[in-house]
Design a protein around this motif. Structure first.
Motif, mmCIF file in Angstrom:
data_model
loop_
_atom_site.group_PDB
_atom_site.id
_atom_site.type_symbol
_atom_site.label_atom_id
_atom_site.label_comp_id
_atom_site.label_asym_id
_atom_site.label_seq_id
_atom_site.Cartn_x
_atom_site.Cartn_y
_atom_site.Cartn_z
ATOM 1 N N VAL A 151 0.445 -0.914 -0.096
ATOM 2 C CA VAL A 151 0.181 0.012 0.082
ATOM 3 C C VAL A 151 0.489 1.248 -0.065
ATOM 4 O O VAL A 151 0.416 2.305 -0.935
ATOM 5 N N ILE A 152 1.602 1.688 0.803
ATOM 6 C CA ILE A 152 2.351 2.569 1.247
ATOM 7 C C ILE A 152 3.647 2.492 -0.029
ATOM 8 O O ILE A 152 3.647 3.303 -0.657
ATOM 9 N N GLY A 153 4.165 1.295 -0.896
ATOM 10 C CA GLY A 153 4.452 1.563 -2.503
ATOM 11 C C GLY A 153 3.662 2.551 -3.476
ATOM 12 O O GLY A 153 4.695 2.771 -4.204
ATOM 13 N N ARG A 154 2.046 1.688 -3.567
ATOM 14 C CA ARG A 154 1.178 2.628 -4.348
ATOM 15 C C ARG A 154 0.994 3.992 -4.243
ATOM 16 O O ARG A 154 1.097 5.016 -4.794
ATOM 17 N N ILE A 155 1.051 4.156 -2.838
ATOM 18 C CA ILE A 155 1.373 5.652 -2.658
ATOM 19 C C ILE A 155 2.208 6.437 -2.974
ATOM 20 O O ILE A 155 1.877 7.817 -3.756
ATOM 21 N N ILE A 156 3.343 5.854 -2.533
ATOM 22 C CA ILE A 156 4.743 6.619 -3.648
ATOM 23 C C ILE A 156 4.449 6.845 -4.996
ATOM 24 O O ILE A 156 4.694 7.471 -5.466
ATOM 25 N N ASP A 157 4.405 5.224 -5.459
ATOM 26 C CA ASP A 157 4.229 5.801 -6.704
ATOM 27 C C ASP A 157 2.979 6.783 -7.654
ATOM 28 O O ASP A 157 3.360 8.115 -7.947
ATOM 29 N N LEU A 158 2.324 7.254 -6.827
ATOM 30 C CA LEU A 158 1.041 7.798 -7.314
ATOM 31 C C LEU A 158 1.521 9.352 -6.956
ATOM 32 O O LEU A 158 1.511 9.613 -7.642
ATOM 33 N N THR A 159 2.205 9.624 -5.616
ATOM 34 C CA THR A 159 2.612 11.196 -5.170
ATOM 35 C C THR A 159 3.626 11.467 -6.406
ATOM 36 O O THR A 159 3.540 12.252 -6.506
ATOM 37 N N LEU A 160 3.775 10.503 -6.698
ATOM 38 C CA LEU A 160 5.372 10.848 -7.957
ATOM 39 C C LEU A 160 5.171 10.547 -8.976
ATOM 40 O O LEU A 160 5.146 11.604 -9.989
ATOM 41 N N SER A 161 3.620 10.537 -9.443
ATOM 42 C CA SER A 161 2.412 10.814 -11.059
ATOM 43 C C SER A 161 1.965 12.310 -11.027
ATOM 44 O O SER A 161 2.490 12.267 -11.690
ATOM 45 N N PHE A 162 1.865 13.030 -9.570
ATOM 46 C CA PHE A 162 1.477 13.717 -9.800
ATOM 47 C C PHE A 162 2.455 15.137 -10.271
ATOM 48 O O PHE A 162 3.251 14.549 -10.011
ATOM 49 N N PRO A 163 2.005 16.253 -11.749
ATOM 50 C CA PRO A 163 2.729 16.773 -11.853
ATOM 51 C C PRO A 163 3.042 17.522 -10.841
ATOM 52 O O PRO A 163 1.640 18.479 -10.216
ATOM 53 N N GLN A 164 3.822 18.083 -10.553
ATOM 54 C CA GLN A 164 4.112 19.130 -9.062
ATOM 55 C C GLN A 164 4.189 20.551 -9.345
ATOM 56 O O GLN A 164 3.448 20.978 -8.646
#
Length: 349
Positions: free
Chosen positions: A161-174
């Protein structure tokens, strides 16, 4: 047996004799060796690196300037917002004199169109930019370390779950999220912290914009920290002292923060020294996008943004803040490199 008597021991079946005496040994070749902890060895390696020590000295000086600037402003020594129209040329824009109006009273000159002392504004700008960068770094490290420890120690579903949260956060355009959320989030902060503004040299608008930048930096900056910490925890969780703590009935909280966290501080410390200059540069970039602390409160970002309009009239107004920003970023990065080499003796610069 009296003092200085010799005792002879013979091992049966052997010609080896051991002579033991209680007389004092006066051999200058005998050197006592004192053991040193890994921390002491790391400090010794860091101090042996001249470039890292010079960078560390400059870093300490910059931090002391950032601490002293608001005190000097409050006591009336520095006047960052005092206008000096008499120091401007006849056109009322460029500073009078050479090199941006540099003089004994104004060692860094004055800024165009207003004549404010540039040294005072740059010192206060260091305070603002370092406050944002260090606050963002602390929040980033807290979030990343906690989630990295939980993910690496728990494994299984929690780790996934935390790994998917990391991937989701990195996918957002900052950058897009920064601009899209600035209006409502800053307004919410402004209504919540207006009562606390008198406790700071920032105005309420500056506090709300500063908090927003810190929040954005932390939200999009914690995934790399979490990945570094998780990798360290995966190798630590199977060691004997962790198993011993489990057998003694240690709680999860104790295992996380008393057993695991002290063993992952070295890479986190190195990452901290690299995050601070990165966040200082990010704060400067955010001001170019119109997000961050607004003038008249100075930051390195908004001074640089303002200097772009006066590059031809006053090149020093652009050069000095840019050189100061570059110096801060370089010395912090060099301190980070020195800390990494000192903590990991196998690495070579």
């Amino acid at each position: 047996m009296t003092h200085g008597d010799e005792v002879k021991m013979t091992i049966p079946g052997s010609e080896l004799e051991i002579h033991e005496t209680d007389a004092p040994v006066e051999d200058d070749s005998v050197v006592s060796v004192a053991g040193r902890s890994p921390t002491q060895l790391a400090i010794a390696r860091f101090r042996a690196d001249k470039l890292s020590m010079i960078s560390f000295t400059v870093t300490v000086f910059i931090v002391l300037c950032a601490i002293a600037a608001p005190i000097l402003v409050a006591t009336g020594v520095l006047h960052p917002n005092e206008f000096h129209q008499e120091l401007l040329s006849d056109d009322g824009v460029a500073p009078a004199g050479r090199f941006g109006g540099i003089s004994w009273d104004h060692p860094f000159g004055v800024d165009p169109a207003s004549g404010r002392d540039l040294l005072a504004r740059l010192m206060l700008a260091i305070t603002s930019s370092l406050t944002i960068a260090i606050s963002g770094t602390i929040l980033t490290v807290i979030i990343g370390s906690v989630l990295g420890i939980v993910a690496g120690f728990s494994g299984g579903f929690v780790d996934a779950v935390i790994g998917r949260i990391i991937d989701l956060t990195l996918s957002f355009p900052q950058t897009l999220m920064l601009l899209a959320l600035s209006g409502p989030v800053v307004l919410m902060f402004r209504t919540q912290i207006a009562d606390f503004a008198p406790l700071s040299f920032f105005e309420s608008a500056d506090l709300s914009n500063g908090f927003y930048v810190i929040l954005i930096l932390a939200i999009f900056g914690w995934p790399p920290v979490a990945r570094v910490v998780r990798g360290q925890v995966l190798s630590i969780r199977e060691r004997e002292f962790i198993e011993a703590a489990r057998l003694l009935g240690a709680s999860r909280r104790r295992l996380y923060f008393k057993e695991v966290l002290p063993n992952v501080w070295a890479p986190v410390l190195v990452y901290v020294t690299l995050l601070v200059p990165a966040y200082i540069s990010a704060e400067a970039a955010f001001n170019f996008l119109g997000v961050g602390i607004k003038p008249p409160t100075p930051t390195l970002g908004n001074i640089l943004g303002d200097s772009v309009s006066y590059t031809s009239a006053d090149p020093m107004y652009f050069f000095l803040p840019g050189a100061l920003l570059a110096l801060i970023v370089v010395v912090f990065n060099l301190v980070g490199d020195g800390a990494r080499d000192a903590l990991d003796p196998k690495s070579h610069r």
